[in-house]
Design an enzyme around this catalytic site. Structure first.
Site, short mmCIF file in Angstrom:
data_model
loop_
_atom_site.label_atom_id
_atom_site.label_comp_id
_atom_site.label_asym_id
_atom_site.label_seq_id
_atom_site.Cartn_x
_atom_site.Cartn_y
_atom_site.Cartn_z
N SER A 141 0.85 -1.19 0.00
CA SER A 141 0.00 0.00 0.00
C SER A 141 0.88 1.23 0.00
O SER A 141 2.01 1.20 0.51
CB SER A 141 -0.87 0.01 1.27
OG SER A 141 -1.45 1.29 1.45
N TYR A 156 -1.19 -1.06 10.17
CA TYR A 156 -1.38 -1.37 8.75
C TYR A 156 -0.16 -0.94 7.93
O TYR A 156 0.33 -1.71 7.10
CB TYR A 156 -2.64 -0.65 8.25
CG TYR A 156 -2.99 -0.90 6.80
CD1 TYR A 156 -3.52 -2.13 6.39
CD2 TYR A 156 -2.82 0.10 5.84
CE1 TYR A 156 -3.86 -2.35 5.06
CE2 TYR A 156 -3.17 -0.12 4.52
CZ TYR A 156 -3.69 -1.34 4.14
OH TYR A 156 -4.03 -1.55 2.82
P1 NAD Z 1 -11.82 -5.94 0.64
O1 NAD Z 1 -12.15 -5.76 2.09
O2 NAD Z 1 -12.81 -5.55 -0.40
O3 NAD Z 1 -11.37 -7.44 0.37
C1 NAD Z 1 -10.55 -8.14 1.26
C2 NAD Z 1 -10.90 -9.61 1.18
O4 NAD Z 1 -10.01 -10.34 2.05
C3 NAD Z 1 -12.32 -9.93 1.62
O5 NAD Z 1 -12.95 -10.74 0.63
C4 NAD Z 1 -12.12 -10.69 2.92
O6 NAD Z 1 -13.13 -11.67 3.17
C5 NAD Z 1 -10.76 -11.33 2.69
N1 NAD Z 1 -10.10 -11.72 3.94
C6 NAD Z 1 -10.01 -11.02 5.09
N2 NAD Z 1 -9.38 -11.75 6.03
C7 NAD Z 1 -9.06 -12.94 5.45
C8 NAD Z 1 -8.42 -14.12 5.91
N3 NAD Z 1 -7.99 -14.24 7.18
N4 NAD Z 1 -8.26 -15.16 5.05
C9 NAD Z 1 -8.73 -15.05 3.77
N5 NAD Z 1 -9.35 -13.98 3.28
C10 NAD Z 1 -9.53 -12.93 4.13
O7 NAD Z 1 -10.44 -5.14 0.44
P2 NAD Z 1 -9.71 -4.50 -0.84
O8 NAD Z 1 -9.79 -3.03 -0.69
O9 NAD Z 1 -10.14 -5.16 -2.09
O10 NAD Z 1 -8.20 -4.89 -0.49
C11 NAD Z 1 -7.48 -5.92 -1.13
C12 NAD Z 1 -6.02 -5.74 -0.78
O11 NAD Z 1 -5.54 -4.48 -1.29
C13 NAD Z 1 -5.71 -5.72 0.72
O12 NAD Z 1 -4.50 -6.39 0.98
C14 NAD Z 1 -5.56 -4.24 1.01
O13 NAD Z 1 -4.78 -4.00 2.17
C15 NAD Z 1 -4.89 -3.76 -0.26
N6 NAD Z 1 -5.05 -2.33 -0.50
C16 NAD Z 1 -6.27 -1.76 -0.59
C17 NAD Z 1 -6.39 -0.39 -0.80
C18 NAD Z 1 -7.72 0.30 -0.89
O14 NAD Z 1 -7.74 1.54 -0.84
N7 NAD Z 1 -8.83 -0.40 -1.03
C19 NAD Z 1 -5.23 0.39 -0.92
C20 NAD Z 1 -3.98 -0.23 -0.82
C21 NAD Z 1 -3.90 -1.59 -0.62
#
Ligand code: NAD
Length: 250
Positions: A141, A156
């Protein structure tokens, strides 16, 4: 040759993982959706198979638990072609400030983001090394690079920074086995990860500071991940791809 891409946390309907699974399937990969939310994983797999005509499997997996990871990958290996790509996408965030964070919250953030990526990679990498081909992409991130200031707090940011070191060290070690390991560092992407807790005024202020004038979309991130997973991307390893509309140029 058809290969399987394993994407963790790809159940979430509006998430980066599901979009990535779609983009990889459109590129011809068979897809394994691993998620702690089993109905969501199965729903995503059904949707992807129908949309792209590829083999897709939705499997329950808690990435923090080695037994669960092993059971999920055993099912994937039994039901789909050989695993060629792994996207460590499952992640959770929290905005808690350092002076307020509890030990439990710190551990939970590290368990999903860091231990989860470690455990799934540990389970998948030996097969990739034996076969001499692999693509691993870790979801870091912009918070890791600029020390938070988006949504996620210190836990985080620290966990996502750990993934950068993990990716780079792994890239060095696994390169000679035909495996590339890269990170993507998205800025703010509109998904459910913030659970509606991002203050609208704060979001507007952040958007005002993004040269491209908008937040990221899940396909902005999915496209870069799919690019890194191509067999042709074999000379890119140990790299971090910023996907932030220019909000953090460094
Ligand atoms: P999201 O919450 O939409 O999806 C996350 C998914 O991970 C969910 O389906 C959840 O059920 C699953 N999950 C959570 N804990 C779990 C576990 N213990 N085992 C298996 N699955 C599990 O989130 P997103 O925004 O799509 O994020 C995806 C990735 O991108 C993450 O690693 C997040 O940190 C990273 N990210 C997101 C953003 C943002 O702004 N959305 C920015 C930078 C990085």
């Amino acid at each position: 040759m058809s290969r399987t891409a394993v994407i963790t946390g790809a159940g979430s309907r509006r998430g980066i993982g599901r979009a990535t699974a779609h983009t990889l399937a459109a590129a011809g990969w068979a897809v394994a959706v691993l998620d702690v939310d089993e109905p969501a994983a199965k729903d995503a797999a059904g949707e992807i198979a129908a949309a792209h005509g590829v083999s897709a499997l939705g499997v329950h997996c808690d990435v923090t638990d080695a037994g669960s990871v092993d059971r999920a990958l055993t099912a994937v290996e039994a039901g789909l072609p050989e695993v060629g790509a792994l996207v460590n996408n499952a992640g959770i965030t929290s905005p808690t400030r350092f002076l307020d964070v509890t030990d439990e919250e710190w551990e939970r953030i590290f368990a999903v983001n860091v231990r989860g990526s470690y455990l799934v990679t540990k389970r998948v990498a030996p097969g990739m090394a034996d076969r001499g081909f692999g693509r691993i992409v870790n979801l870091s991130s912009v918070s890791a690079e600029r020390g938070g200031g988006v949504f996620g707090g210190v836990a985080y940011s620290a966990a996502k920074a750990a993934l950068l070191g993990f990716s780079r060290a792994l890239a060095r070690e696994l390169g000679p086995r035909g495996i590339t390991v890269n990170s993507v560092a998205p800025g703010l992407v509109d998904t459910d990860i913030t659970a509606g807790k991002l203050d609208p005024d704060r979001k507007a202020a952040m958007v005002a500071d993004i040269p491209m004038g908008r937040t990221g979309t899940v396909t902005d991130v999915a496209d870069v991940i799919a690019f890194l997973c191509r067999p042709e991307s074999s000379y890119l390893t140990g790299v971090t791809y910023d996907i932030n509309g220019g909000s953090h140029i460094h």
